[in-house]
Scaffold this active site. Structure first.
Site, mmCIF file in Angstrom:
data_model
loop_
_atom_site.group_PDB
_atom_site.id
_atom_site.type_symbol
_atom_site.label_atom_id
_atom_site.label_comp_id
_atom_site.label_asym_id
_atom_site.label_seq_id
_atom_site.Cartn_x
_atom_site.Cartn_y
_atom_site.Cartn_z
ATOM 1 N N ARG A 1 5.415 -13.122 9.639
ATOM 2 C CA ARG A 1 6.121 -11.871 9.384
ATOM 3 C C ARG A 1 7.395 -11.797 10.208
ATOM 4 N NH1 ARG A 1 2.043 -7.442 10.421
ATOM 5 N NH2 ARG A 1 3.741 -6.165 9.661
ATOM 6 N N GLU B 1 0.884 -1.158 0.000
ATOM 7 C CA GLU B 1 0.000 0.000 0.000
ATOM 8 C C GLU B 1 0.929 1.217 0.000
ATOM 9 O OE1 GLU B 1 -2.259 0.816 3.559
ATOM 10 O OE2 GLU B 1 -3.606 2.183 2.500
ATOM 11 N N LYS C 1 4.666 -0.153 10.298
ATOM 12 C CA LYS C 1 4.559 1.183 9.740
ATOM 13 C C LYS C 1 4.126 2.181 10.787
ATOM 14 C CE LYS C 1 3.438 0.146 4.943
ATOM 15 N NZ LYS C 1 2.335 0.094 3.975
#
Length: 570
Positions: free
Chosen positions: A271, A37, A281
Site C-alpha cells: 500500500r 467499502e 480512513k
RNA sequence: UGGGGCGUAGACGAAUGGUAAAGUCACCGGUCUUUGGAACCGGAGUUUGUAGGUUCGACUCCUACCGCCCCAGCCA
C-alpha cells in the site's frame, strides 16, 4: 523489442497477468475489480489501486467491475456510494455499467453456507467473542509480557450434527437469537499456525438496517466469507488487494476449494504511504470529525475530493501512480513526487495570469493621470494554442512586496532604488523614490517608465535582470487566496514527540488565508474549479466558496523557487 | 512467540546467474530565458541488510543471522 519502443519495466503483477494471458489461462481473459467499502471517501492510496485494476484491464482489453463491499451495515452509507463513483469517474475510469454490491450475493452466500454445513465444513458456535478469542489462542502473553501463540482448542460446539447446525443456522436467519449470541464458523483447524485459519467466523447476528437490503437480514457475512465468492461469481481473474490481506489468502483459497466453484487468484501489492500526510480512513475520519480540517474535501487532505478542490488534476495523479510503481515492499513515497507530477501537467495546461499576493503600490510618475491602456499577454508560453489576452495598465500599479529591496544583497535581481526591471508584457520601470509611513514601513514606490519599451523589449537592446508580475491598481480584483502547505510538520506524522498525540504534528500553518491579494480583473468571472498559474508564484484553482464580489483561490502548489534557495543558504 | 511479508543511493523502483546495477523524484553545478518557472546539459551518491556457501561468474541460487512491517475483530 522495436528500436523506437521505449522499454517499460513491468511490475510483478503485470508480469503475472502477462504470463497468464500468454499461457491462455482463463481463456486469456483479464477481469479485475475495485472493491471499496462504502464507509468513507477515496484517497490517493485508493487511486493507486484504481489505476492498477483499471489500468491492467485496459492494457489487456479486459474488464473491471466496481463492487461495493457492503457486508457491515453498521458502517456503510449510500452517501459514500455516490461519492466513490463520482471520484472514480473524476480520476478518469469507468466500469461501463458493471456496478455490483456484495450484498447482491447474500442469498447465494447463504445457500453456499448451507452447503458447507452439509459437507461438515461449517458449524454454528455459541461461544462469546471473548471465549472465541481465548479458544483461538489469541491475545496470550507469557510471564515476560510477550505475546505468544499457543495452538487453539476446539470449540465445544464444533461437533454438532449437520442437522442441528442446519436448524440453528436457519433460526439465526429467522431472528430467534439475540445479536452476537451465535456465529457460523468454518471448520478448519484450531491449531493452524495462521490464526486466520482457526475456524474463522462466516456469519454474525446483527439486527441492523442495511442501506440496500433494508431489514431483510438479521445476520451478515464477514469479509472473508464474502470476498472470494463475490470474485468467483463475477468471474474475476485477478483479485488484487494490498499486502495486509496476504495472510487471508489461504482462507480465500480454502472457501473456493470447499465450494468447488470457479477459483480466481488473489495477488497483493504494497500500500501507498506518503510523507507529510496520513493515508488511513481511521485517521482521516478523525481529522474531519474533530474539526482539524473543514471536511472530506478540505484541500489539505489526500482524499480525491480534497486534491480535486486543491486543483490537482486527474492526469497528474494517474501519472504519479504510474511512476511510483507497484511492489510489495512497504515504503514511504516523498510527496515531492506527487507535486512534481502536478506541476508538470499544470505547466503544460494552465493558463498564466498575474496576481499580486502581498501588494505594494507603485506610482509611475511619468505616466499620465487618468490614462490606461491594454497590453497583450501570452496565455501560456508552453502552449501556442492558448492564445493571448489583454491586460490593463495604468499609472498606479501593485507589485509584490518581496520584489523590492531598499538595500539589496548581491544576488537579488529584482527592483531596488535606481534599478531598472521589466514589468511583464508591459514596460521597463526604474525606481526613484521610496515612500514610507511614520513606522518606517514602505507604503509606495515612485518609478518612471520608458515608453519605448512597451511590451517588454528595449529597442536599444539593453537588458534587465528581472521581470516582475504586477496588476493595475484601479482595475484589480480583490481576492481571498488560501495558501496551503503540508498538513503535518513531520514527514511521518506518527513519529510523535514523547507523551504527545500524533495530532501534535499538525502544521499550524497548513493553510494561511490572504485577503489582500489583487488579481487581473478577468479572474472574477472564472468558474469554480478553474486552474491557472499566477505567474512566478504557483498554480492556483478557483474555489467554490467564491462569490461574485470576492473570488477565492486555492494554491495548488507553488512554483519551484530558486531565489528562495539562495536566501535559505544565507 | 507463532504465522505471513519486506530489505537495491535521501525517496520510489528496474535488473528474472553474465559488460563492477536502468529510470524517476530530491540534491549539486551550468546553458538558456519577457515567469529566479519551464526546457536543456552535466554532476554527485548505493556495491545491492549482515556473514558465510554454491558457481568461471550472484542483487539474482543455498544457509544462518539482523532489521522493519502486518495478523492475533463476530472490521474490511
Amino acid at each position: 523489442m522495436a528500436e523506437n519502443e521505449t522499454y517499460q519495466a513491468l511490475d510483478f503483477i503485470r508480469e503475472i497477468v502477462k504470463a497468464d494471458v500468454e499461457s491462455g489461462k482463463n481463456d486469456g481473459r483479464v477481469h479485475t475489480r475495485f472493491p471499496p467499502e462504502p464507509n468513507g471517501y477515496l484517497h490517493i492510496g485508493h487511486a493507486k489501486a484504481i489505476c492498477l485494476n483499471f489500468g491492467l484491464a485496459e492494457e489487456y482489453n479486459g474488464l473491471t467491475n466496481l463492487r461495493f463491499d457492503d457486508t457491515n451495515p453498521t458502517k456503510e452509507k449510500d452517501e459514500y456510494v455516490e461519492a466513490i463513483q463520482d471520484d472514480i469517474h473524476w480520476l478518469g475510469f469507468d466500469w461501463a455499467g458493471r456496478l455490483y454490491y456484495a450484498s447482491d450475493y447474500f442469498d447465494q452466500l447463504y445457500e453456499w453456507a448451507v452447503e458447507l454445513i452439509k459437507k461438515g465444513k461449517a458449524y454454528v458456535c455459541d461461544l462469546t467473542d471473548e471465549e472465541m478469542s481465548e479458544y483461538r489462542g489469541a491475545n496470550v502473553f507469557n510471564e515476560e509480557g510477550k505475546r505468544i501463540t499457543p495452538p487453539g482448542k476446539n470449540s465445544p460446539y464444533r461437533d454438532r450434527s449437520v442437522e442441528e447446525n442446519l436448524d440453528l443456522f436457519e433460526r439465526m436467519k429467522n431472528g430467534e437469537f439475540p445479536d452476537g449470541a451465535r456465529t457460523l464458523r468454518a471448520r478448519i483447524d484450531m491449531a493452524h499456525p495462521n490464526l486466520i485459519m482457526r475456524d474463522p467466523v462466516m456469519y454474525r447476528i446483527m439486527r441492523k438496517h442495511h442501506f440496500r437490503q433494508g431489514d431483510k437480514w438479521l445476520l451478515y457475512p464477514t469479509y472473508d466469507w464474502t470476498h472470494g465468492q463475490s470474485d468467483s461469481i463475477e468471474g474475476i481473474t485477478h483479485s488484487i488487494c494490498d499486502v495486509s490481506f496476504e495472510i487471508h489468502r489461504p482462507l480465500y483459497d480454502w472457501f473456493l476449494e470447499a465450494l468447488e466453484i470457479y477459483h480466481p487468484r488473489q495477488y497483493e501489492f504494497g500500500r501507498l504511504n506518503l510523507t507529510y500526510t496520513v493515508l488511513s480512513k481511521r485517521y482521516l475520519r478523525q481529522l474531519v470529525e474533530d474539526g482539524h480540517v473543514a471536511g472530506w474535501d478540505d484541500p489539505r487532505l489526500p482524499t480525491l475530493r480534497g486534491m480535486r478542490r486543491r486543483g490537482y488534476t486527474p492526469e497528474a495523479i494517474r501519472e504519479f501512480c504510474r511512476r511510483i510503481g507497484i511492489s510489495k515492499s512497504d515504503g514511504i513515497v516523498e510527496i515531492q513526487n506527487l507535486e512534481h507530477c502536478v506541476r508538470e501537467h499544470l505547466n503544460k495546461t494552465a493558463p498564466r495570469v498575474m496576481a499580486v499576493l502581498d501588494p505594494i503600490k507603485v506610482v509611475i510618475t511619468n505616466y499620465p493621470e487618468g490614462q490606461s491602456e491594454e497590453l497583450d499577454a501570452i496565455n501560456n508560453p508552453e502552449d501556442p494554442n492558448a492564445g493571448t489576452r489583454q491586460v490593463p495598465f495604468s499609472r498606479e500599479l501593485y507589485i509584490e512586496r518581496d520584489d523590492f529591496m531598499e538595500d539589496p544583497p548581491k544576488k537579488f535581481f529584482r527592483l531596488a532604488p535606481g534599478r531598472e526591471v521589466r514589468l511583464r508584457y508591459a514596460y521597463f520601470i526604474t525606481c526613484h523614490e521610496v515612500v514610507k509611513n511614520e513606522n518606517g514601513e514602505i507604503v509606495e514606490l515612485r518609478c518612471t517608465y520608458d515608453p519605448a519599451t512597451r511590451g517588454g523589449d528595449a529597442p536599444d537592446g539593453r537588458k534587465v535582470k528581472a521581470t516582475l508580475h504586477w496588476v493595475s491598481a484601479p482595475h484589480a480584483a480583490r481576492a481571498e487566496v488560501r495558501l496551503y502547505d503540508y498538513l503535518f510538520t513531520r514527514e511521518d506524522p506518527m513519529n510523535v514527540p514523547e507523551g504527545e498525540d500524533w495530532k501534535a504534528n499538525l502544521n499550524p500553518r497548513s493553510v494561511v488565508i490572504n485577503r489582500e491579494a489583487r488579481l487581473e480583473p478577468m479572474l472574477k468571472d472564472a468558474e469554480p474549479g478553474f486552474r491557472c498559474q499566477f505567474e512566478r508564484l504557483g498554480y492556483f484553482c478557483k474555489d467554490p466558496d467564491s462569490t461574485p464580489d470576492t473570488p477565492v483561490f486555492n494554491r495548488t502548489v507553488a512554483l519551484k523557487d530558486s531565489w528562495k534557495k539562495v536566501q535559505d543558504k544565507g
